[in-house]
Design a protein around this motif. Sequence first.
Motif, PDB file in Angstrom:
ATOM      1  N   HIS A  24      46.447-100.547   9.462  1.00 20.09           N
ATOM      2  CA  HIS A  24      46.106 -99.124   9.404  1.00 20.09           C
ATOM      3  C   HIS A  24      47.279 -98.352  10.021  1.00 20.09           C
ATOM      4  O   HIS A  24      47.366 -98.200  11.239  1.00 20.09           O
ATOM      5  N   GLU A  34      46.107 -96.410   2.323  1.00 19.74           N
ATOM      6  CA  GLU A  34      45.389 -95.625   3.327  1.00 19.74           C
ATOM      7  C   GLU A  34      46.247 -95.244   4.532  1.00 19.74           C
ATOM      8  O   GLU A  34      45.718 -94.896   5.595  1.00 19.74           O
ATOM      9  N   THR A  35      47.583 -95.302   4.384  1.00 17.05           N
ATOM     10  CA  THR A  35      48.453 -94.794   5.447  1.00 17.05           C
ATOM     11  C   THR A  35      48.163 -93.313   5.673  1.00 17.05           C
ATOM     12  O   THR A  35      47.979 -92.549   4.733  1.00 17.05           O
ATOM     13  N   ILE A  36      48.131 -92.922   6.932  1.00 19.69           N
ATOM     14  CA  ILE A  36      47.917 -91.511   7.292  1.00 19.69           C
ATOM     15  C   ILE A  36      49.248 -90.930   7.757  1.00 19.69           C
ATOM     16  O   ILE A  36      49.968 -91.549   8.539  1.00 19.69           O
ATOM     17  N   GLN A  70      46.284 -88.342   3.649  1.00 18.11           N
ATOM     18  CA  GLN A  70      45.898 -89.732   3.376  1.00 18.11           C
ATOM     19  C   GLN A  70      45.540 -89.812   1.892  1.00 18.11           C
ATOM     20  O   GLN A  70      44.605 -89.135   1.443  1.00 18.11           O
ATOM     21  N   SER A  71      46.308 -90.606   1.168  1.00 20.34           N
ATOM     22  CA  SER A  71      46.128 -90.706  -0.293  1.00 20.34           C
ATOM     23  C   SER A  71      46.141 -89.310  -0.892  1.00 20.34           C
ATOM     24  O   SER A  71      47.102 -88.584  -0.731  1.00 20.34           O
ATOM     25  N   TYR A  85      40.706 -91.004   9.217  1.00 19.75           N
ATOM     26  CA  TYR A  85      41.434 -89.801   8.803  1.00 19.75           C
ATOM     27  C   TYR A  85      40.942 -88.569   9.565  1.00 19.75           C
ATOM     28  O   TYR A  85      41.727 -87.756  10.049  1.00 19.75           O
TER      29      TYR A  85
END
Length: 278
Positions: free
Chosen positions: A146, A182-184, A196-197, A236
């Motif tokens: 994450h 799902e990287t923020i 995010q996305s 998120y």
Amino acid sequence: MKVDGDLARQVIRPRLRESHKGSYGRVLLIGGLYPYGGAIIMAAIACVNSGAGLVTVATDRDNIPALHAHLPEAMAFDFGERDRLLDNLRVANVVLIGSGLGESDAANQVLNLVLANIRPDQNVVVDGSAINLLAKKNKADLPECHLILTPHQKEWERLSGLAILEQTVSNTQKALADFPAETILVAKSHRTSVYQSKEVAHLEVGGPYQATGGMGDTLAGMVTGFLAQFASNDRYKAVTVASWLHSVIADDLAKNAYVVLPTRISKAIPSWMRKLSL
């Protein structure tokens, strides 16, 4: 997504009576290599004041007395102790790397160690000089985890390849697709946005009184503290609310101050979190 007090109250919940420090996350902060010791101290202060349960700092040995003078609540050890670093990395829910890390060979080695040993279930916040080091690596080699990135515009340019004028919402979302799912991204600027996305939240708070050294380190510490406690509900939203509250507190302090010091924001975090949790 609208970011305001209503969203913050969804994230910042009252603490359960039957809980303990382990209930609020284990955090490992890595940074503060000479001569940037203050950065990791400010990140740790923000993290502890945000409510993280157990906070450990890996930093230069010479930086530990200063850290404990400001924050006896945090544990600390020499970042060069590889076995101790790995032990703390294994038990951490959240790892923050980069605040005052620098870009030396030693800094790059410790980043490589973290990337090689992180698990898919762990949160990794990459800030400051660790972003510049990450920009020199192949994105395809990044581990599944994450991942939370907190760059300012020039750091995002190095990491994404997007010039500052090209950092539109659509271009940023396309660039973010090259990172683990799902990287923020906390894209810091005079109007910070959190991605995010396909999700994007634009913060309508903050101002030029925040333009001072250590502000980003304090934000990274808050993000880390919120992830330690609230990520299981919605990662998120936790990151977005931490970013929002950082600037909301600054807005409030700026009513009586020309410039807002990062450490003053940290002192105010617990009272603001209490008000929002009720």
